[in-house]
Design an enzyme around this catalytic site. Sequence first.
Site, PDB file in Angstrom:
ATOM      1  N   CYS A   2      11.167  -1.214  13.057  1.00 42.15           N
ATOM      2  CA  CYS A   2      11.488  -2.642  13.790  1.00 42.15           C
ATOM      3  C   CYS A   2      10.387  -3.523  14.251  1.00 42.15           C
ATOM      4  O   CYS A   2       9.112  -2.329  14.455  1.00 42.15           O
ATOM      5  CB  CYS A   2      12.799  -2.836  14.468  1.00 42.15           C
ATOM      6  SG  CYS A   2      13.601  -0.889  14.064  1.00 42.15           S
ATOM      7  N   ARG A  27       8.481  -5.049   8.653  1.00 38.00           N
ATOM      8  CA  ARG A  27       8.551  -3.907   9.527  1.00 38.00           C
ATOM      9  C   ARG A  27       9.971  -3.365   9.333  1.00 38.00           C
ATOM     10  O   ARG A  27      10.048  -2.404  10.175  1.00 38.00           O
ATOM     11  CB  ARG A  27       8.210  -4.030  11.025  1.00 38.00           C
ATOM     12  CG  ARG A  27       6.549  -4.542  11.304  1.00 38.00           C
ATOM     13  CD  ARG A  27       6.588  -4.265  12.876  1.00 38.00           C
ATOM     14  NE  ARG A  27       6.350  -3.199  13.528  1.00 38.00           N
ATOM     15  CZ  ARG A  27       5.510  -2.149  13.931  1.00 38.00           C
ATOM     16  NH1 ARG A  27       5.183  -1.988  13.430  1.00 38.00           N
ATOM     17  NH2 ARG A  27       6.593  -1.239  14.347  1.00 38.00           N
ATOM     18  N   TRP A  75      15.263  -2.523  11.555  1.00 36.31           N
ATOM     19  CA  TRP A  75      14.820  -1.675  10.170  1.00 36.31           C
ATOM     20  C   TRP A  75      16.140  -0.329  10.561  1.00 36.31           C
ATOM     21  O   TRP A  75      15.721   0.420  11.735  1.00 36.31           O
ATOM     22  CB  TRP A  75      13.357  -1.006   9.684  1.00 36.31           C
ATOM     23  CG  TRP A  75      13.259  -0.511   8.430  1.00 36.31           C
ATOM     24  CD1 TRP A  75      13.815  -0.467   6.912  1.00 36.31           C
ATOM     25  CD2 TRP A  75      13.672   0.956   8.183  1.00 36.31           C
ATOM     26  NE1 TRP A  75      13.435   0.929   6.259  1.00 36.31           N
ATOM     27  CE2 TRP A  75      13.447   1.324   7.219  1.00 36.31           C
ATOM     28  CE3 TRP A  75      13.634   2.301   9.558  1.00 36.31           C
ATOM     29  CZ2 TRP A  75      13.820   2.279   6.541  1.00 36.31           C
ATOM     30  CZ3 TRP A  75      13.609   3.901   8.829  1.00 36.31           C
ATOM     31  CH2 TRP A  75      13.758   4.443   6.981  1.00 36.31           C
ATOM     32  N   ASN A  99      12.298  -0.669  19.682  1.00 43.63           N
ATOM     33  CA  ASN A  99      11.035  -0.611  18.096  1.00 43.63           C
ATOM     34  C   ASN A  99      11.516   0.827  18.988  1.00 43.63           C
ATOM     35  O   ASN A  99      10.809   1.192  19.889  1.00 43.63           O
ATOM     36  CB  ASN A  99      10.424  -1.085  18.575  1.00 43.63           C
ATOM     37  CG  ASN A  99       9.329  -0.078  17.268  1.00 43.63           C
ATOM     38  OD1 ASN A  99      10.096   0.195  16.373  1.00 43.63           O
ATOM     39  ND2 ASN A  99       8.401  -0.257  17.037  1.00 43.63           N
ATOM     40  N   GLY A 100      11.800   1.989  17.846  1.00 42.37           N
ATOM     41  CA  GLY A 100      11.590   3.359  18.043  1.00 42.37           C
ATOM     42  C   GLY A 100      12.710   4.622  17.693  1.00 42.37           C
ATOM     43  O   GLY A 100      13.810   4.263  17.686  1.00 42.37           O
ATOM     44  N   GLU A 480       0.121   7.886  -6.889  1.00 40.70           N
ATOM     45  CA  GLU A 480       0.406   6.432  -6.840  1.00 40.70           C
ATOM     46  C   GLU A 480       1.049   5.480  -7.535  1.00 40.70           C
ATOM     47  O   GLU A 480       1.530   4.667  -7.335  1.00 40.70           O
ATOM     48  CB  GLU A 480      -1.226   6.651  -6.084  1.00 40.70           C
ATOM     49  CG  GLU A 480      -1.275   4.805  -5.900  1.00 40.70           C
ATOM     50  CD  GLU A 480      -0.464   5.093  -4.227  1.00 40.70           C
ATOM     51  OE1 GLU A 480       0.071   5.766  -3.783  1.00 40.70           O
ATOM     52  OE2 GLU A 480      -0.493   3.601  -3.927  1.00 40.70           O
ATOM     53  N   LYS A 484       4.479   3.596  -6.866  1.00 37.73           N
ATOM     54  CA  LYS A 484       4.407   1.956  -6.465  1.00 37.73           C
ATOM     55  C   LYS A 484       5.524   1.661  -7.670  1.00 37.73           C
ATOM     56  O   LYS A 484       6.345   0.878  -7.533  1.00 37.73           O
ATOM     57  CB  LYS A 484       3.152   1.463  -7.611  1.00 37.73           C
ATOM     58  CG  LYS A 484       1.403   1.909  -6.511  1.00 37.73           C
ATOM     59  CD  LYS A 484       1.576   0.287  -5.640  1.00 37.73           C
ATOM     60  CE  LYS A 484       2.136   0.954  -4.293  1.00 37.73           C
ATOM     61  NZ  LYS A 484       1.941   2.520  -3.250  1.00 37.73           N
ATOM     62  N   GLU A 487       8.770   1.682  -6.497  1.00 35.56           N
ATOM     63  CA  GLU A 487       9.457   1.355  -4.941  1.00 35.56           C
ATOM     64  C   GLU A 487       9.578  -0.104  -4.965  1.00 35.56           C
ATOM     65  O   GLU A 487      10.102  -0.605  -4.209  1.00 35.56           O
ATOM     66  CB  GLU A 487       7.834   1.149  -3.989  1.00 35.56           C
ATOM     67  CG  GLU A 487       7.651   2.984  -2.779  1.00 35.56           C
ATOM     68  CD  GLU A 487       6.270   2.516  -2.224  1.00 35.56           C
ATOM     69  OE1 GLU A 487       4.943   2.009  -2.649  1.00 35.56           O
ATOM     70  OE2 GLU A 487       6.511   1.750  -1.259  1.00 35.56           O
ATOM     71  N   HIS A 503       5.780  22.634 -19.221  1.00 35.74           N
ATOM     72  CA  HIS A 503       6.494  24.118 -18.157  1.00 35.74           C
ATOM     73  C   HIS A 503       7.236  22.885 -17.683  1.00 35.74           C
ATOM     74  O   HIS A 503       8.470  24.003 -16.449  1.00 35.74           O
ATOM     75  CB  HIS A 503       5.224  24.737 -16.648  1.00 35.74           C
ATOM     76  CG  HIS A 503       4.188  24.988 -17.311  1.00 35.74           C
ATOM     77  ND1 HIS A 503       3.738  26.257 -17.900  1.00 35.74           N
ATOM     78  CD2 HIS A 503       2.665  24.427 -17.170  1.00 35.74           C
ATOM     79  CE1 HIS A 503       2.783  26.766 -17.835  1.00 35.74           C
ATOM     80  NE2 HIS A 503       2.025  25.087 -18.014  1.00 35.74           N
ATOM     81  N   LYS A 599       7.532  -1.647   6.099  1.00 37.32           N
ATOM     82  CA  LYS A 599       5.905  -1.698   6.141  1.00 37.32           C
ATOM     83  C   LYS A 599       5.422  -0.700   6.433  1.00 37.32           C
ATOM     84  O   LYS A 599       4.716   0.339   6.845  1.00 37.32           O
ATOM     85  CB  LYS A 599       5.472  -2.416   6.819  1.00 37.32           C
ATOM     86  CG  LYS A 599       3.812  -2.568   6.624  1.00 37.32           C
ATOM     87  CD  LYS A 599       2.682  -2.676   4.776  1.00 37.32           C
ATOM     88  CE  LYS A 599       1.866  -2.119   4.735  1.00 37.32           C
ATOM     89  NZ  LYS A 599       1.534  -2.134   2.879  1.00 37.32           N
TER      90      LYS A 599
HETATM   91  O1  M6R Z   1       0.792   3.253   7.068  1.00 38.80           O
HETATM   92  P1  M6R Z   1       0.836   4.781   6.946  1.00 38.80           P
HETATM   93  O2  M6R Z   1      -0.538   4.553   5.969  1.00 38.80           O
HETATM   94  O3  M6R Z   1       0.504   5.571   7.610  1.00 38.80           O
HETATM   95  O4  M6R Z   1       2.124   5.055   5.527  1.00 38.80           O
HETATM   96  C1  M6R Z   1       2.399   6.061   5.180  1.00 38.80           C
HETATM   97  C2  M6R Z   1       3.623   5.917   3.778  1.00 38.80           C
HETATM   98  O5  M6R Z   1       4.625   5.114   4.748  1.00 38.80           O
HETATM   99  C3  M6R Z   1       3.204   4.404   2.825  1.00 38.80           C
HETATM  100  O6  M6R Z   1       1.870   4.020   2.147  1.00 38.80           O
HETATM  101  C4  M6R Z   1       4.089   4.286   2.352  1.00 38.80           C
HETATM  102  O7  M6R Z   1       3.876   5.256   1.154  1.00 38.80           O
HETATM  103  C5  M6R Z   1       4.037   3.047   1.472  1.00 38.80           C
HETATM  104  N1  M6R Z   1       5.015   1.963   0.827  1.00 38.80           N
HETATM  105  C6  M6R Z   1       3.573   2.888   0.251  1.00 38.80           C
HETATM  106  O8  M6R Z   1       2.786   2.071  -1.101  1.00 38.80           O
END
Ligand code: M6R
Length: 604
Positions: A2, A27, A75, A99-100, A480, A484, A487, A503, A599
């Site tokens: 948020c 956010r 969010w 926020n929180g 990774e 990507k 996501e 395996h 984010k």
């Molecule tokens: O801000 P941070 O690096 O701590 O965030 C960690 C994850 O939330 C962040 O890397 C998330 O997995 C991304 N969406 C990856 O693209």
Amino acid sequence: MCGIVGYIGKKDSKRILLDGLKELEYRGYDSAGIAVLQGDNFSSFKATGKLINLEEKTKDFVTDKFSIGIGHTRWATHGKPTELNAHPHAGENSYVVHNGIIENYAELKKELLEDGVHFLSQTDTEVIVHQFEKNLKTSISAFEAFKITIEQLHGAYAILLVTKGEKETIFFAKNGSPMLMGIDSDNEKYFASSDTPLIGHCSDINYFEDGDYGYVSPDALVIFSQKNLQKEPVFTKLSTNKLSAQKDGYRFFMEKEIYEQHDVITDTLLGRLSEERVIFEEIESSLFDGINEIKLCACGTSYHSALTATYLFERYSKVKTSIEVASEFRYREPIMNKDTLFVVISQSGETADTLETLKMAKKAGLKTLVICNVDNSSMVRLADACILTRAGVEKGVASTKAFATQVTVFWMMSLYLAELKSSMAKEEIQKQIALIREIPASVRVSDAMHEHIKRLSKRYLHGHGFFFIGRDVFYPLALEGALKLKEISYLHAEGYPSGEMKHGPIALADPELFTIALLPEHKLYEKAKSNVEELSARDATICAISPLEFDKADDLIPINRCKDYMLEFFEMMVVVQILSLEISIRLGNDVDMPRNLAKSVTVE
Ligand code: M6R
């Protein structure tokens, strides 16, 4: 999670709040809302979905005199992403944005319900405004009621509250969620969850500490600390460069950020390399005195970069290194020895789970280090030492340049430690430093490469899943790559160590199983190749990423031949990023704001 904004002054508050929310939309974008008090009248607007919907709803609303306003982009955590659950939440005469997470909201809500209070939403936030109005009845001032309310809340919060009885005041409180305040040249005050909404308005900003609360009015700025002591704001200069936060002609921020990797890695290296050594001026080498082990802790993409570091630290620095997913570490009652350096890795510096592990390590008396992209973030302020990754503002929810700069820092750090621990010959360190200087060239995106991946991506829009596979540091890169892709394309993808496929997962092999095989020339090539051949023999569709020809691949995305496997790592990193980007664009997805994500994950 948020984003919140606030403003008090004579300017066009609607515009200021909406523009601020636009900057914070990354956010969270389940819903958004604003509440503005002009004279005696509150006006409040809420809309589900992206900010454009709120813009539409407020198009006839005019703010042309002194006003106080608060805004929020959400969010969802408690309650569905509906309009009723959108902030600001209203009491009889007050509005709040938050926020929180209020952990004891259920208890408070129960009491308020018994008092006959009517709740409109399913959120934890709504209790704040009702609790405030309840306290107002027995308090000598609105501020006292606000203070008591804050004392009654458990959890993480950044809160802005406005109430009719105090037409020129915004009340604020911060604990565990980010919030800062800026002042412009007319002494008007602005609040936001991060500094970007304030660029262009304010030249000086104050970051609130956990436990801070207080109020602002046209003539006053009153801040109290957690210990209820009044304190002065500490203003720092705010950058004026908003241009870097624009798309610069790229289709998406993620695309722009992939292309920027050359520049930001150059920045990351700046002043940190001499001919024969790595220099981190920001840390004392005594940080490593008495350290026999390194424990890395992170989430998501930052976890993947840290996993890469485990290979480099043990290989080059000869320091025992282990890694944990932060959300697991928190609750498994880990043994923490004082000869362990605890390192958290985070783009934002605000990720709740990672932040909490840092607090645990500090409490256990461990030395702590954060590798972070956001200066002044919660983790940076908490850790004993910090190395900034210098990736600049990353707006795409799918992290790219942050990952690239994190791995760059880790490669440098492995050599810094190698020198400290005398685990590598001087000449070898020099050779590695020369290689590190080549990273920016390795991540340059050529038109031909991008075009090739774009054309190829049309063959990878279906199927029953993707396996990204690699060995050694190419295993974290496979993880990774898969993250990507899932996501932003919403296709199922997994990262796997190449040698593990037989395996179990090989049972899935058929032409509809897409294997993205990372085949570097300089790290276990023959072994990785055999693993891919096993999949090819079972008719899996193979897309190899390699500097070498591979006749068992259905498709090959070539990378340049490099002198070292780490440079191949960076070349392949760009390929997996662009492949995900192009698949996602072909599927018509919103690359920068993928569904269900935000984010910055500031809740656990
Ligand atoms: O801000 P941070 O690096 O701590 O965030 C960690 C994850 O939330 C962040 O890397 C998330 O997995 C991304 N969406 C990856 O693209």
